[in-house]
Write a protein that holds these residues in place. Structure first.
Motif, PDB file in Angstrom:
ATOM      1  N   SER A 176     -51.405 -36.950 -62.619  1.00  0.00           N
ATOM      2  CA  SER A 176     -50.064 -36.686 -63.160  1.00  0.00           C
ATOM      3  C   SER A 176     -49.072 -36.225 -62.095  1.00  0.00           C
ATOM      4  N   GLY A 177     -49.607 -35.790 -60.935  1.00  0.00           N
ATOM      5  CA  GLY A 177     -48.749 -35.256 -59.881  1.00  0.00           C
ATOM      6  C   GLY A 177     -48.819 -33.752 -59.740  1.00  0.00           C
ATOM      7  N   CYS A 178     -49.805 -33.124 -60.394  1.00  0.00           N
ATOM      8  CA  CYS A 178     -49.952 -31.674 -60.348  1.00  0.00           C
ATOM      9  C   CYS A 178     -51.059 -31.254 -59.376  1.00  0.00           C
ATOM     10  N   PRO A 179     -50.815 -30.306 -58.484  1.00  0.00           N
ATOM     11  CA  PRO A 179     -51.891 -29.712 -57.693  1.00  0.00           C
ATOM     12  C   PRO A 179     -52.837 -28.946 -58.617  1.00  0.00           C
ATOM     13  N   VAL A 180     -54.073 -28.750 -58.171  1.00  0.00           N
ATOM     14  CA  VAL A 180     -55.102 -28.128 -59.008  1.00  0.00           C
ATOM     15  C   VAL A 180     -55.780 -26.980 -58.267  1.00  0.00           C
ATOM     16  N   VAL A 181     -55.963 -25.865 -58.993  1.00  0.00           N
ATOM     17  CA  VAL A 181     -56.806 -24.765 -58.527  1.00  0.00           C
ATOM     18  C   VAL A 181     -57.964 -24.663 -59.506  1.00  0.00           C
ATOM     19  N   VAL A 182     -59.188 -24.845 -59.017  1.00  0.00           N
ATOM     20  CA  VAL A 182     -60.368 -24.825 -59.871  1.00  0.00           C
ATOM     21  C   VAL A 182     -61.068 -23.481 -59.763  1.00  0.00           C
ATOM     22  N   LYS A 183     -61.382 -22.903 -60.920  1.00  0.00           N
ATOM     23  CA  LYS A 183     -62.277 -21.750 -60.983  1.00  0.00           C
ATOM     24  C   LYS A 183     -63.683 -22.317 -61.209  1.00  0.00           C
ATOM     25  N   ALA A 184     -64.534 -22.248 -60.172  1.00  0.00           N
ATOM     26  CA  ALA A 184     -65.877 -22.814 -60.261  1.00  0.00           C
ATOM     27  C   ALA A 184     -66.707 -22.065 -61.292  1.00  0.00           C
ATOM     28  N   HIS A 185     -67.553 -22.797 -62.003  1.00  0.00           N
ATOM     29  CA  HIS A 185     -68.451 -22.122 -62.951  1.00  0.00           C
ATOM     30  C   HIS A 185     -69.539 -21.403 -62.169  1.00  0.00           C
ATOM     31  N   PRO A 186     -69.807 -20.140 -62.482  1.00  0.00           N
ATOM     32  CA  PRO A 186     -70.789 -19.380 -61.695  1.00  0.00           C
ATOM     33  C   PRO A 186     -72.224 -19.881 -61.841  1.00  0.00           C
ATOM     34  N   ALA A 187     -72.496 -20.719 -62.835  1.00  0.00           N
ATOM     35  CA  ALA A 187     -73.853 -21.235 -63.001  1.00  0.00           C
ATOM     36  C   ALA A 187     -74.185 -22.319 -61.986  1.00  0.00           C
ATOM     37  N   HIS A 188     -73.165 -22.987 -61.453  1.00  0.00           N
ATOM     38  CA  HIS A 188     -73.460 -24.036 -60.460  1.00  0.00           C
ATOM     39  C   HIS A 188     -72.466 -23.985 -59.286  1.00  0.00           C
ATOM     40  N   PRO A 189     -72.486 -22.877 -58.545  1.00  0.00           N
ATOM     41  CA  PRO A 189     -71.561 -22.740 -57.415  1.00  0.00           C
ATOM     42  C   PRO A 189     -71.849 -23.708 -56.275  1.00  0.00           C
ATOM     43  N   GLY A 190     -73.136 -24.037 -56.041  1.00  0.00           N
ATOM     44  CA  GLY A 190     -73.470 -24.965 -54.968  1.00  0.00           C
ATOM     45  C   GLY A 190     -72.970 -26.361 -55.262  1.00  0.00           C
ATOM     46  N   THR A 191     -73.162 -26.814 -56.489  1.00  0.00           N
ATOM     47  CA  THR A 191     -72.646 -28.108 -56.929  1.00  0.00           C
ATOM     48  C   THR A 191     -71.128 -28.129 -56.787  1.00  0.00           C
ATOM     49  N   SER A 192     -70.489 -27.053 -57.220  1.00  0.00           N
ATOM     50  CA  SER A 192     -69.029 -26.948 -57.139  1.00  0.00           C
ATOM     51  C   SER A 192     -68.551 -26.981 -55.696  1.00  0.00           C
ATOM     52  N   ALA A 193     -69.268 -26.274 -54.813  1.00  0.00           N
ATOM     53  CA  ALA A 193     -68.875 -26.226 -53.405  1.00  0.00           C
ATOM     54  C   ALA A 193     -68.959 -27.608 -52.760  1.00  0.00           C
ATOM     55  N   LEU A 194     -70.024 -28.350 -53.079  1.00  0.00           N
ATOM     56  CA  LEU A 194     -70.170 -29.691 -52.510  1.00  0.00           C
ATOM     57  C   LEU A 194     -69.043 -30.609 -52.965  1.00  0.00           C
ATOM     58  N   VAL A 195     -68.722 -30.561 -54.245  1.00  0.00           N
ATOM     59  CA  VAL A 195     -67.656 -31.416 -54.769  1.00  0.00           C
ATOM     60  C   VAL A 195     -66.293 -30.949 -54.255  1.00  0.00           C
ATOM     61  N   VAL A 212     -52.764 -29.153 -52.384  1.00  0.00           N
ATOM     62  CA  VAL A 212     -53.025 -29.987 -53.554  1.00  0.00           C
ATOM     63  C   VAL A 212     -54.313 -29.585 -54.258  1.00  0.00           C
ATOM     64  N   PHE A 213     -55.226 -28.893 -53.548  1.00  0.00           N
ATOM     65  CA  PHE A 213     -56.498 -28.509 -54.158  1.00  0.00           C
ATOM     66  C   PHE A 213     -57.018 -27.201 -53.581  1.00  0.00           C
ATOM     67  N   SER A 214     -57.520 -26.338 -54.466  1.00  0.00           N
ATOM     68  CA  SER A 214     -58.220 -25.117 -54.072  1.00  0.00           C
ATOM     69  C   SER A 214     -59.392 -24.901 -55.022  1.00  0.00           C
ATOM     70  N   LEU A 215     -60.418 -24.205 -54.535  1.00  0.00           N
ATOM     71  CA  LEU A 215     -61.613 -23.897 -55.324  1.00  0.00           C
ATOM     72  C   LEU A 215     -61.986 -22.443 -55.099  1.00  0.00           C
ATOM     73  N   LEU A 216     -62.040 -21.670 -56.185  1.00  0.00           N
ATOM     74  CA  LEU A 216     -62.336 -20.241 -56.080  1.00  0.00           C
ATOM     75  C   LEU A 216     -63.606 -19.897 -56.854  1.00  0.00           C
TER      76      LEU A 216
END
Length: 527
Positions: A176-195, A212-216
């Motif tokens: 849509s043209g929106c930057p994204v900040v993702v709050k990673a799910h604590p159950a799969h932080p390694g999966t989230s970090a890789l992606v 355009v992208f951040s992951l916390l």
């Protein structure tokens, strides 16, 4: 080596504060990696970066946005076994399921790339001026959808890939043209970090603005709360429990500037078995629904948690067949110890409710693994169900309740007690459907999707899909979180009145330089 740092503006940021480890739910053992917990300062940095990126990213060409999305898909696919094996360890889900989910994740990114590249999704509408109209001249007015700003996405527990860091929420927001900040799910932080790293690499390769992208990361609620309350956040996307979704809705409503929260909060997905099909194939229906109830340890928001039927000899055969099928289903690892414990509490909590009878449970429970599901099916009379609100609450896991009505009128009365659902399903012979027009109409009123002769587990990613429903299935029934329609959660309509053609967005210019479909003076055209 999985990077344990948070990602802000596509860069890894190291912190010296708290950290946490992922847990393998099948063994209870900690997995590799001490993931750094983000703080409010990092939340501020991420959203400031997102806001700066927004001013650039919203105006980047459709071709470049599409290339970015396709590059993300390629980077995720390239992770292959590294990503899948980590997701298996963090979720307890089987390899085949996660291979399919990785394909779905890449596929929906490419689907949105195609949508953005073609461009007609902005729904451009042009009403040209009529200066000679009396008694008042008509102005030239042109409208289209525009991105709203930074979007916060919460990763879901039950889909570590397809509803997580690069899942449908992130894909549709970026499209849509929106930057994204993702709050990673604590159950799969390694999966989230890789992606997350894959998205960051893709952003650099595609020449996107850093923010355009951040992951916390966070093992608790502080970071999520700060993200929702931050004044630069313009929308929130969430898939999870009713309690979690409503907490976010309340936070967003209490802000100085209220913002939309698109929360998909699950449902019990009623299935209605009509008499003719039940008479024709009770054993087949039982086998089909035993498989659907227990698929993925029942950890789908579309799990068939409620089955409705009128009493008959054929229903007795169905019940006997369902009982036999459930009893031989092996246990499965549930996603987290918390989800397993909640399932234990809720499924045991309804035992003893008036008229409820447990008719079948899994008899093959793996005692060597942790957090094992026990599939359970119970029955209750329609009159008892109607008088007990507790029986209409979702039990997340391999649980289903069969409600037995005395007649069709009582069956309709049961449906009349139900709240909003993601899905409802009708199992029927086609020739018997006209006799149940009133029932079918009631089902459509409470559903996002009405299924005929299928199972609700399984959501096709396509333009026509509706994954959402009346409250409490979702916080806003007008939108879907799956399919191309998901993009409309993160845009708003803007109209331009009496502007020179050269100053208008390309989508609204007379020559239609992008070649998209537009509604011009009430006619759809590419002219």
């Amino acid at each position: 080596m999985i990077k344990v740092q948070n990602i802000v503006g596509c860069k890894h940021i190291s912190l010296a504060g708290d950290s946490f480890k992922a847990v393998d739910p099948s063994t209870g053992k900690h997995l590799e990696g001490d993931f750094e917990v983000a703080n409010e300062q990092l939340v501020e940095q991420a959203l400031q970066a997102a806001q700066q990126a927004y001013s650039i990213y919203k105006n980047i060409s459709n071709t470049k946005k599409a290339a970015f999305l396709r590059t993300i898909a390629g980077e995720i696919t390239a992770l292959g076994d590294t990503l899948v094996s980590r997701a298996v360890s963090e979720s307890g889900l089987p390899t085949a399921r996660l291979l399919g989910e990785m394909g779905r994740t890449a596929g929906q990114l490419r689907m949105f790339a195609d949508l953005v590249e073609e461009g007609s999704w902005v729904e451009a509408v042009i009403d040209t001026a009529l200066p000679e109209r009396t008694p008042l001249p008509k102005p030239d007015i042109r409208r289209m959808y525009k991105a709203i700003g930074p979007v916060v996405v919460f990763g879901a527990s039950n889909f570590p890939l397809a509803f997580s860091v690069a899942g449908g929420d992130t894909a549709s927001a970026l499209a849509s043209g929106c930057p994204v900040v993702v709050k990673a799910h604590p159950a799969h932080p390694g999966t989230s970090a890789l992606v997350g790293e894959a998205i960051s690499k893709a952003a650099v390769k595609a020449g996107m603005p850093e923010g355009v992208f951040s992951l916390l990361h966070d093992s608790g609620y502080a970071v999520g709360t700060a993200l929702v309350k931050h004044p630069l956040t313009k929308a929130v996307a969430f898939t999870g429990s009713y309690k979690g979704g409503m907490a976010l809705v309340d936070m967003a409503r209490d802000r100085k500037e209220p913002i939309p929260v698109f929360a998909e909060m699950g449902s019990i997905n009623p299935v209605v078995l009509l008499p003719k099909t039940l008479n024709k194939q009770p054993e087949t229906l039982a086998a089909k629904y035993a498989a659907s109830i227990t698929l993925g340890a029942g950890q789908f928001c579309t799990n068939p948690g409620l089955i409705l039927a009128v009493k008959s000899d054929a229903l007795n055969v169905f019940i006997d067949s369902l009982k036999k099928a459930i009893e031989v289903v092996p246990s499965a690892t549930m996603l987290t110890p918390g989800i397993w414990q909640n399932y234990q509490n809720l499924s045991r909590g309804v035992v003893g409710e008036a008229g409820l009878d447990i008719i079948a449970q899994s008899g093959n429970v793996n005692q060597e693994l942790c957090n094992q599901s026990v599939a359970t099916v119970a029955t209750v009379k329609a009159s008892d169900f109607i008088n007990n609100h507790k029986l209409r609450e979702e039990i997340f896991g391999p649980w289903s309740l069969l409600v037995i009505a005395d007649d069709v009128h009582e069956l309709e009365a049961v449906v009349g007690t139900l709240e909003g659902q993601l899905t409802t399903t009708v199992m029927a012979e086609r020739e018997e459907l006209p006799a149940y027009a009133g029932l079918l109409d009631k089902l459509a009123d409470i559903s996002g999707r009405v299924i005929l002769n299928g199972v609700p587990t399984g959501v096709e990613v396509c333009a026509a899909m509706q994954h959402g429903g009346p409250f409490p299935a979702a916080s806003d029934s007008r939108f879907t979180s799956v399919g191309t329609g998901a993009i409309y959660r993160f845009v708003r309509p803007v109209a331009w009145q009496d502007w020179d053609d050269s100053l208008l967005p390309a989508e609204l210019q007379d020559s239609n330089p992008l070649g998209i479909w537009r509604q011009v003076n009430n006619e759809w055209t590419k002219a």
